[in-house]
Motif scaffolding. Sequence first.
Motif, short mmCIF file in Angstrom:
data_model
loop_
_atom_site.label_atom_id
_atom_site.label_comp_id
_atom_site.label_asym_id
_atom_site.label_seq_id
_atom_site.Cartn_x
_atom_site.Cartn_y
_atom_site.Cartn_z
N CYS A 1 42.26 34.18 35.91
CA CYS A 1 41.74 34.63 37.20
C CYS A 1 42.23 33.72 38.32
N LEU A 2 42.15 34.23 39.51
CA LEU A 2 42.52 33.47 40.70
C LEU A 2 41.28 33.30 41.55
N CYS A 3 40.90 32.05 41.78
CA CYS A 3 39.67 31.76 42.53
C CYS A 3 40.03 31.19 43.90
N MET A 4 39.39 31.75 44.92
CA MET A 4 39.57 31.28 46.29
C MET A 4 38.22 30.89 46.86
N SER A 5 38.15 30.74 48.16
CA SER A 5 36.94 30.21 48.79
C SER A 5 35.69 30.98 48.40
N ASP A 6 35.70 32.30 48.60
CA ASP A 6 34.53 33.13 48.27
C ASP A 6 34.92 34.33 47.42
N THR A 7 36.09 34.28 46.78
CA THR A 7 36.62 35.41 46.03
C THR A 7 37.14 34.97 44.67
N VAL A 8 36.83 35.78 43.68
CA VAL A 8 37.39 35.60 42.33
C VAL A 8 38.13 36.89 42.00
N ARG A 9 39.43 36.77 41.78
CA ARG A 9 40.26 37.94 41.50
C ARG A 9 40.78 37.88 40.07
N CYS A 10 40.38 38.89 39.30
CA CYS A 10 40.81 38.98 37.90
C CYS A 10 41.42 40.35 37.63
N SER A 11 42.12 40.92 38.57
CA SER A 11 42.68 42.25 38.41
C SER A 11 43.99 42.20 37.63
N SER A 12 44.19 43.26 36.81
CA SER A 12 45.45 43.44 36.07
C SER A 12 45.78 42.26 35.16
N VAL A 13 44.78 41.75 34.44
CA VAL A 13 45.01 40.63 33.52
C VAL A 13 44.67 41.02 32.08
N GLY A 14 44.41 42.30 31.83
CA GLY A 14 44.17 42.76 30.47
C GLY A 14 42.81 42.44 29.90
N LEU A 15 41.78 42.30 30.73
CA LEU A 15 40.44 41.99 30.25
C LEU A 15 39.80 43.21 29.59
N HIS A 16 39.05 42.98 28.51
CA HIS A 16 38.28 44.02 27.85
C HIS A 16 36.79 43.90 28.12
N LYS A 17 36.38 42.79 28.67
CA LYS A 17 34.99 42.58 29.08
C LYS A 17 34.95 41.50 30.15
N LEU A 18 33.84 41.41 30.82
CA LEU A 18 33.70 40.41 31.87
C LEU A 18 33.66 39.01 31.25
N PRO A 19 34.19 38.00 31.93
CA PRO A 19 34.11 36.62 31.43
C PRO A 19 32.66 36.18 31.25
N GLN A 20 32.42 35.39 30.24
CA GLN A 20 31.06 34.93 29.97
C GLN A 20 30.54 34.03 31.07
N SER A 21 31.41 33.20 31.60
CA SER A 21 30.98 32.26 32.65
C SER A 21 31.70 32.59 33.94
N LEU A 22 30.91 32.87 34.96
CA LEU A 22 31.44 33.13 36.29
C LEU A 22 30.86 32.12 37.26
N PRO A 23 31.65 31.63 38.21
CA PRO A 23 31.08 30.72 39.22
C PRO A 23 30.06 31.45 40.08
N SER A 24 29.15 30.72 40.63
CA SER A 24 28.06 31.33 41.40
C SER A 24 28.41 31.53 42.86
N PHE A 25 29.55 31.00 43.31
CA PHE A 25 29.85 31.04 44.74
C PHE A 25 30.46 32.34 45.24
N PRO A 26 31.12 33.18 44.42
CA PRO A 26 31.90 34.28 45.01
C PRO A 26 31.04 35.36 45.66
N ALA A 27 31.54 35.86 46.80
CA ALA A 27 30.97 37.04 47.44
C ALA A 27 31.77 38.28 47.11
#
Length: 454
Positions: A28-54
Amino acid sequence: MTSEHFQVLLLLLFCVLHSSEQTCPSKCLCMSDTVRCSSVGLHKLPQSLPSFPANLDFSHNHITWLDPDTLTKTPRLEKLWMAHNEIRTLSHNLFRNVSGLRLLDLSSNRLQMVEQHYFHGLWRLEELRLFNNRITLVEGSSLSGLSSLKKVYFSFNQITHFPFFSIQDHTHPFLAMLDLSSNRMSSLPWEDVKALPQLVQQGLYTHNNSLICDCSMYAMFWHWNLSEYNSIKDFTDEHTCNVNGDPRRSIRFFRDKRFFRNCTVEKSIMQPVTVLLSYVVVFEGDRVRLDCQTSLSSTNLSFTWLSPSKGFITQSSMNDTLISMLPNGTLEIHATTINDSGVYLCTAVDIKQALNATRAVNVTVLLPTAEPFNTGYTTLLGCMVTLALILTYLFLTPCRCSFCKQPPAHSNQGTLSCIFSSFTREQPNTDTLKHVAFMEHPMGEERIEWIPQS
């Protein structure tokens, strides 16, 4: 191990766990308030996500299910993109900790129905994208509670019926776009559609469906076309209907109007139609009469008005004390309000000859304005009054002849001496005046005398 070492170990463990919660997920690509995980072949959401993204973007993956526990770790979430995945259903309480969500994109998935619990708690949601799924059913209360909703996209699905009755002024006051285009609806509940808020009607898109041609359908779309709604103007050729329900006899009813010439009187619209458009501008509170003068000359006419705020109005359905219809079809509004502004459509029907004509009246209600204060006229009036007072004072002041001295015959003043004599101070009589003199005594004497002198 001493207690001090144990406390240090717990502190290190806490720091490691805390840092792992804020770690950007793999791929994934993490920025100031955005987490982008598009087109990376995921089959489910990541278990751990940061709490900051809007903003979370998981579009273009192979995700089939959304874990409710995953989204509880992102309380600041405002926008969620899940388009182009393989999601088939949504679990209960999925959005229980993300009530601030404003945009939800679930387009291009495999949803087959929209259940009533799907969007529970999203009272701040403004835009909902569900186009290009496999939806066949939308439950009646599935949009309940979404009071901030502005745009909903249901296009490119397989919907046959939609619960229009669930959308009201008080439940969805901001809804301005409802896209139901490219579905499989063969008919619409026109009474429920007429009851939709005006803002929703302006943004209702129903083109590219399998509507059956009938006069009720054509009357509604014809009125929307007259009102120049964008849904009609932008997709004129995409508005089609099937003659007698036969898909092989699909016509573009805004281009080919011959079919509607045979509409019966009960369905209130026939062709050809003559439209007379006029404009009326009134102030709020005024009484106004809207005539229904058409090209029909028969005396056996029935009239129907379509108003922007009260819907269809006929003589048999009049139950409003503020509005009435005269026998000649004239619509009278006793006290206009701002809400009465809009296009009023009157349809006159000749029952014997099976003809009709239509008149549209565009009414604009203005707020009453105070008359402007004209300073020019006020200044002129003040100058005239001042001049009149001056002349009155100069020429109409009575002359006190007992104090006037007649000028000698050779004087050049003429009669002006008597006029200006009132400006001369009255000379005092020296015989009656008395003067008071204060005399100083030498130092040491306490008494002061005053002697009146004549």
